[in-house]
Design an enzyme around this catalytic site. Structure first.
Site, mmCIF file in Angstrom:
data_model
loop_
_atom_site.group_PDB
_atom_site.id
_atom_site.type_symbol
_atom_site.label_atom_id
_atom_site.label_comp_id
_atom_site.label_asym_id
_atom_site.label_seq_id
_atom_site.Cartn_x
_atom_site.Cartn_y
_atom_site.Cartn_z
ATOM 1 C CE LYS A 1 -17.573 46.390 -46.464
ATOM 2 N NZ LYS A 1 -17.637 45.294 -45.481
HETATM 3 C C1 E4P Z 1 -20.878 44.863 -44.529
HETATM 4 O O1 E4P Z 1 -20.243 44.828 -45.568
HETATM 5 C C2 E4P Z 1 -20.340 44.471 -43.224
HETATM 6 O O2 E4P Z 1 -19.328 43.496 -43.388
HETATM 7 C C3 E4P Z 1 -21.340 43.838 -42.300
HETATM 8 O O3 E4P Z 1 -22.599 43.699 -42.882
HETATM 9 C C4 E4P Z 1 -21.260 44.298 -40.891
HETATM 10 O O4 E4P Z 1 -22.343 43.842 -40.160
HETATM 11 P P1 E4P Z 1 -22.338 43.465 -38.624
HETATM 12 O O5 E4P Z 1 -23.208 44.452 -37.947
HETATM 13 O O6 E4P Z 1 -22.949 42.091 -38.586
HETATM 14 O O7 E4P Z 1 -20.924 43.466 -38.129
#
Ligand code: E4P
Length: 218
Positions: free
Chosen positions: A83
């Site tokens: 990522k």
């Molecule tokens: C995506 O891969 C992220 O880990 C995640 O969806 C972040 O979302 P949040 O706004 O709940 O932190």
């Protein structure tokens, strides 16, 4: 639409994997910070629990370091997806990793042009953050719709992961608009599962079955 889980909590992953609905996992440094243990061990265990892409996020911010960290993460297990954040350095690192056959999930995407850049760089996945966009007064779902529409006719195979999901409605709407994947926090999985009429119906059917059994026993 495929359902991924957005957490690093092994107990939650194991429980919801047991429902037979998970096709992948996403994590991030914040989610990892909420659990105990070495990150690499957690990724290994997650890969044992779920047979699908498991996103592990790079924390380096320079291109060369991103590539090095990405290669190290990808070597942990064949299902690891690296990522990387949406940035010039992230795009450049993505194109290098993709050329070596390493799948990248480009994260922190908030606009269709960013999604198009991610796809062009060779990202296997692009993650628009719906909830965080809503939080600042924008329409996260509308942005997701535009990204899905913009990537659909393109020559890229990039899959759209609906990220920053805050409730079941985000999941339903993502599916309706043709997003490939939604990555869903454990809490939202439970919200998706439950309905008061389902619970009441099960209670009534159980009571009626017991009553019938009692009558037959007389
Ligand atoms: C995506 O891969 C992220 O880990 C995640 O969806 C972040 O979302 P949040 O706004 O709940 O932190």
């Amino acid at each position: 639409m495929k359902l991924f889980i957005d957490t690093a909590d092994l107990a939650d992953i194991e429980t919801i994997a047991g429902w037979g609905v998970l096709q992948g996992v996403t994590t991030n440094p914040t989610l990892l910070g909420k659990v105990e243990g070495e990150a690499d061990d957690i990724y290994r265990r997650v890969c044992e629990l779920v047979d699908g892409p498991v996103s592990a996020e790079v924390v380096a911010d320079a291109r060369g370091d991103m590539i090095e960290e990405g290669k190290r993460l990808a070597a942990i297990h064949e299902n690891i997806v690296v990522k990387l954040p949406m940035s010039a350095e992230g795009l450049s690192a993505t194109s290098t990793l993709a050329a070596e056959g390493i799948r990248v999930n480009m994260t922190l995407v908030f606009t269709p042009p960013q999604a198009l850049l991610a796809a062009a760089s060779g990202a296997a996945f692009v993650s628009p953050f719906v909830g965080r966009f809503d939080d600042i007064g924008h329409d996260g779902l509308e942005c997701l719709r535009t990204i899905v529409e913009a990537l659909e006719p393109s020559m890229y195979d990039t899959e759209v992961i609906t990220a920053s999901v805050r409730g079941p409605l985000h999941v339903t709407e993502a599916a309706r608009m043709g997003a490939h994947i939604a990555t869903i926090p454990p809490k939202v999985f439970y919200q998706m599962l439950q309905h008061p009429l389902t619970a009441a119906g099960i209670e009534t059917f159980t009571a009626d079955a017991e009553a019938r059994k009692a009558r037959a026993a007389k």
